[in-house]
Design a protein around this motif. Structure first.
Motif, PDB file in Angstrom:
ATOM      1  N   GLY A 118       0.765  -1.215  -0.092  1.00 43.61           N
ATOM      2  CA  GLY A 118       0.114   0.158   0.096  1.00 43.61           C
ATOM      3  C   GLY A 118       0.821   1.312   0.051  1.00 43.61           C
ATOM      4  N   PRO A 138      -6.785   2.431   5.476  1.00 43.81           N
ATOM      5  CA  PRO A 138      -5.876   2.942   5.981  1.00 43.81           C
ATOM      6  C   PRO A 138      -4.905   1.994   6.930  1.00 43.81           C
ATOM      7  N   CYS A 144      -5.920   6.874   4.031  1.00 49.41           N
ATOM      8  CA  CYS A 144      -5.276   6.117   2.813  1.00 49.41           C
ATOM      9  C   CYS A 144      -5.584   7.018   1.442  1.00 49.41           C
ATOM     10  N   THR A 181       0.086   4.966  -4.241  1.00 47.68           N
ATOM     11  CA  THR A 181      -0.609   4.822  -2.858  1.00 47.68           C
ATOM     12  C   THR A 181       0.167   4.829  -2.108  1.00 47.68           C
ATOM     13  N   ARG A 183       0.000   5.127   2.351  1.00 44.75           N
ATOM     14  CA  ARG A 183      -0.468   5.049   3.982  1.00 44.75           C
ATOM     15  C   ARG A 183      -1.534   4.005   3.902  1.00 44.75           C
ATOM     16  N   CYS A 184      -1.612   2.973   2.836  1.00 43.16           N
ATOM     17  CA  CYS A 184      -2.836   2.102   2.710  1.00 43.16           C
ATOM     18  C   CYS A 184      -2.312   0.707   2.967  1.00 43.16           C
TER      19      CYS A 184
END
Length: 191
Positions: A118, A138, A144, A181, A183-184
């Motif tokens: 992520g 997130p 996220c 992407t 903080r996912c």
């Protein structure tokens, strides 16, 4: 001991065959010397005449006509040597052999991935497969963020679509797009 002078053959008179000064009889070295001298002079004169004729015909080769006869150019002779080809060296003889089995390196599945972290930027069709992906949301309280872009320039005008997620989410990615992407949780292919 007394010597008698031989009688000259008929037709030569009393002078002998080589003139009045030629001695007759056993002491004939003077006559032999004169004969060699006469033949030597004739040979020397013939040599000079031959050289003279040869040098005058040599002027025809340079393009000057001395006799009025045109001569054709002389052919050129080329000598070519054939080089001998060396025989190929025999291959070295192997007296001891060892069989080694190569083991292939373990690799992940070939081709683009169907799940990815992520955090990062990916080229769809090369780094990840095209299709619909889902995430659980997130990783922390900051949320996220995902972004689809037409190129990797990072410019605002290259963004096709983007979103901030507080929970689970889905996105459909097309080949040739860039997917970013932050903080996912892990993205997995949904279909």
């Amino acid at each position: 001991m007394t010597f008698q002078q031989p009688v000259p053959p008929s037709g030569h008179g009393t002078q002998g065959p080589f003139g009045p000064d030629a001695p007759a009889g056993p002491g004939q070295p003077a006559r032999d010397r004169r004969r060699w001298l006469k033949y030597g002079v004739v040979a020397l004169v013939s040599l000079f005449v031959g050289v003279g004729i040869g040098s005058s015909s040599g002027s025809a080769d340079t393009g000057k006509e001395t006799t009025g006869i045109k001569t054709a150019p002389r052919p050129t002779v080329t000598v070519t040597e054939k080089a001998e080809t060396a025989a190929p060296e025999p291959a070295p003889t192997v007296t001891e052999t060892e069989t080694v089995t190569a083991k292939p390196k373990k690799t992940d599945k070939p081709g683009p991935a169907t799940s990815f972290s992520g955090e990062g930027e990916y080229l769809v069709g090369e780094d990840i497969e095209a299709g619909t992906y889902k995430t659980a949301g997130p990783e922390d309280e900051w949320g996220c963020y995902w972004e689809r872009a037409k190129d990797a320039s990072g410019e605002f005008g290259s963004i096709i679509a983007n979103n901030n997620l507080d929970g689970p989410g889905r996105v459909t990615l097309n080949s040739g797009e860039y997917f970013k992407t932050n903080r996912c949780q892990e993205w997995k292919r949904a279909g």
